[in-house]
Design a protein around this motif. Structure first.
Motif, short mmCIF file in Angstrom:
data_model
loop_
_atom_site.label_atom_id
_atom_site.label_comp_id
_atom_site.label_asym_id
_atom_site.label_seq_id
_atom_site.Cartn_x
_atom_site.Cartn_y
_atom_site.Cartn_z
N GLN A 71 71.05 26.87 -3.46
CA GLN A 71 70.41 26.96 -4.77
C GLN A 71 71.20 26.18 -5.82
OE1 GLN A 71 67.40 28.62 -5.04
NE2 GLN A 71 67.68 28.67 -2.83
N ASP A 72 70.56 25.84 -6.91
CA ASP A 72 71.24 25.19 -8.04
C ASP A 72 72.36 26.10 -8.52
OD1 ASP A 72 69.31 23.26 -7.77
OD2 ASP A 72 68.38 23.60 -9.72
N GLY A 73 73.56 25.57 -8.68
CA GLY A 73 74.68 26.33 -9.22
C GLY A 73 75.16 27.47 -8.34
N GLU A 74 74.81 27.47 -7.07
CA GLU A 74 75.18 28.58 -6.17
C GLU A 74 76.70 28.71 -5.99
OE1 GLU A 74 74.26 29.95 -1.56
OE2 GLU A 74 72.90 28.56 -2.57
N PHE A 75 77.42 27.60 -6.12
CA PHE A 75 78.86 27.61 -5.89
C PHE A 75 79.60 27.35 -7.19
CE2 PHE A 75 76.75 26.39 -2.01
CZ PHE A 75 77.27 27.31 -1.12
N THR A 76 80.62 28.15 -7.46
CA THR A 76 81.43 27.90 -8.65
C THR A 76 82.31 26.68 -8.45
OG1 THR A 76 82.93 29.62 -7.81
CG2 THR A 76 81.49 30.23 -9.63
N VAL A 77 82.75 26.44 -7.23
CA VAL A 77 83.61 25.30 -6.91
C VAL A 77 83.11 24.64 -5.63
CG1 VAL A 77 85.96 24.60 -6.28
CG2 VAL A 77 85.63 26.41 -7.98
N SER A 78 83.10 23.32 -5.63
CA SER A 78 82.82 22.57 -4.40
C SER A 78 83.95 21.61 -4.14
CB SER A 78 81.50 21.79 -4.52
OG SER A 78 80.40 22.68 -4.52
N VAL A 79 84.34 21.52 -2.86
CA VAL A 79 85.44 20.68 -2.42
C VAL A 79 84.91 19.67 -1.41
CG1 VAL A 79 87.62 20.69 -1.15
CG2 VAL A 79 87.12 22.53 -2.77
N LEU B 13 76.00 17.63 -4.62
CA LEU B 13 77.13 18.52 -4.91
C LEU B 13 77.10 19.00 -6.36
CD1 LEU B 13 79.84 16.69 -2.86
CD2 LEU B 13 79.32 19.12 -2.68
N ARG B 14 76.78 18.11 -7.28
CA ARG B 14 76.69 18.52 -8.70
C ARG B 14 75.60 19.57 -8.88
NH1 ARG B 14 77.51 12.99 -9.74
NH2 ARG B 14 75.30 12.71 -10.05
N ARG B 15 74.51 19.41 -8.16
CA ARG B 15 73.38 20.34 -8.28
C ARG B 15 73.78 21.75 -7.86
NH1 ARG B 15 69.89 22.81 -5.21
NH2 ARG B 15 70.47 21.76 -3.28
N VAL B 16 74.54 21.89 -6.79
CA VAL B 16 74.86 23.22 -6.26
C VAL B 16 76.14 23.81 -6.86
CG1 VAL B 16 73.63 22.75 -4.11
CG2 VAL B 16 76.12 22.40 -4.22
N THR B 17 76.83 23.05 -7.70
CA THR B 17 78.12 23.47 -8.23
C THR B 17 78.01 23.83 -9.71
OG1 THR B 17 79.20 21.95 -6.69
CG2 THR B 17 80.55 22.81 -8.48
N ALA C 116 82.63 31.50 -5.47
CA ALA C 116 81.88 31.03 -4.31
C ALA C 116 82.26 29.56 -4.15
CB ALA C 116 80.38 31.17 -4.54
N VAL C 117 82.83 29.20 -3.00
CA VAL C 117 83.38 27.86 -2.79
C VAL C 117 82.64 27.18 -1.64
CG1 VAL C 117 85.45 26.52 -2.31
CG2 VAL C 117 85.63 28.68 -3.57
N LEU C 118 82.22 25.96 -1.88
CA LEU C 118 81.59 25.12 -0.87
C LEU C 118 82.63 24.11 -0.40
CD1 LEU C 118 79.03 24.24 0.69
CD2 LEU C 118 78.51 22.74 -1.26
#
Length: 163
Positions: A107-115, A136-140, A39-41
């Motif tokens: 949600q917290d940790g919803e994305f495995t990777v954020s760009v 970003l750290r919160r959701v990644t 899941a990528v943001l």
């Protein structure tokens, strides 16, 4: 490249079309470690260049596997991305910024990777950058990557710091 008033047109759109700009995006995405099923943001998604590179890493022999959420404050750029990427059902498009990620319901940790691609120079202060990175750290859950391909002339009129 076109000339505008006797100078090279390095507007955002013209800059993004340059092969070097596209290669820089692919270069960074290649090194992020995106895998099928992630899941990528994509924050600051613009017209979808990063998403196109991300999709290359989510493709399998069964099609795309994973999820990509594009966040972009410019509704016109978001509409262009939606049109360019209309064939990809696993994409979501959200109007927003790096600074208001906490208001978008992730949600917290919803994305495995954020760009965070070509966004940092839009932030108005060090505090805004700190808030954005904290969100970003919160959701990644696995990896957060940020870069900026900076040519100030490419952003004239797009950010108050270079208006």
């Amino acid at each position: 490249m076109e000339m505008v008033d006797g100078a090279l047109d390095l507007s955002y759109d013209r800059f993004a079309e340059l092969p070097i700009a596209q290669e820089i995006v692919r270069y960074h995405i290649e090194r992020v470690g995106i895998r099928p099923g992630d899941a990528v943001l994509d924050v600051g998604a613009g017209t979808g260049d990063s998403a196109l590179a991300i999709l290359e890493h989510l493709k399998t022999n069964r099609g795309w596997e994973g999820r990509v959420v594009l966040v972009e404050p410019d509704v016109q750029a978001l509409a262009t991305a939606r049109e360019r990427l209309r064939e990809c059902p696993m994409l979501e498009f959200r109007e927003g910024t790096a600074e208001n990620l906490n208001d978008l319901g992730f949600q917290d940790g919803e994305f495995t990777v954020s760009v965070l691609s070509n966004v940092i120079h839009y932030l108005e202060s060090a505090e805004a950058l700190e808030r954005s990175l904290a969100a970003l750290r919160r959701v990644t859950s696995r990896r957060l990557v940020a870069w900026s391909t900076f040519i100030k002339e490419a952003y004239v009129g797009k950010t108050s710091r270079f208006a």
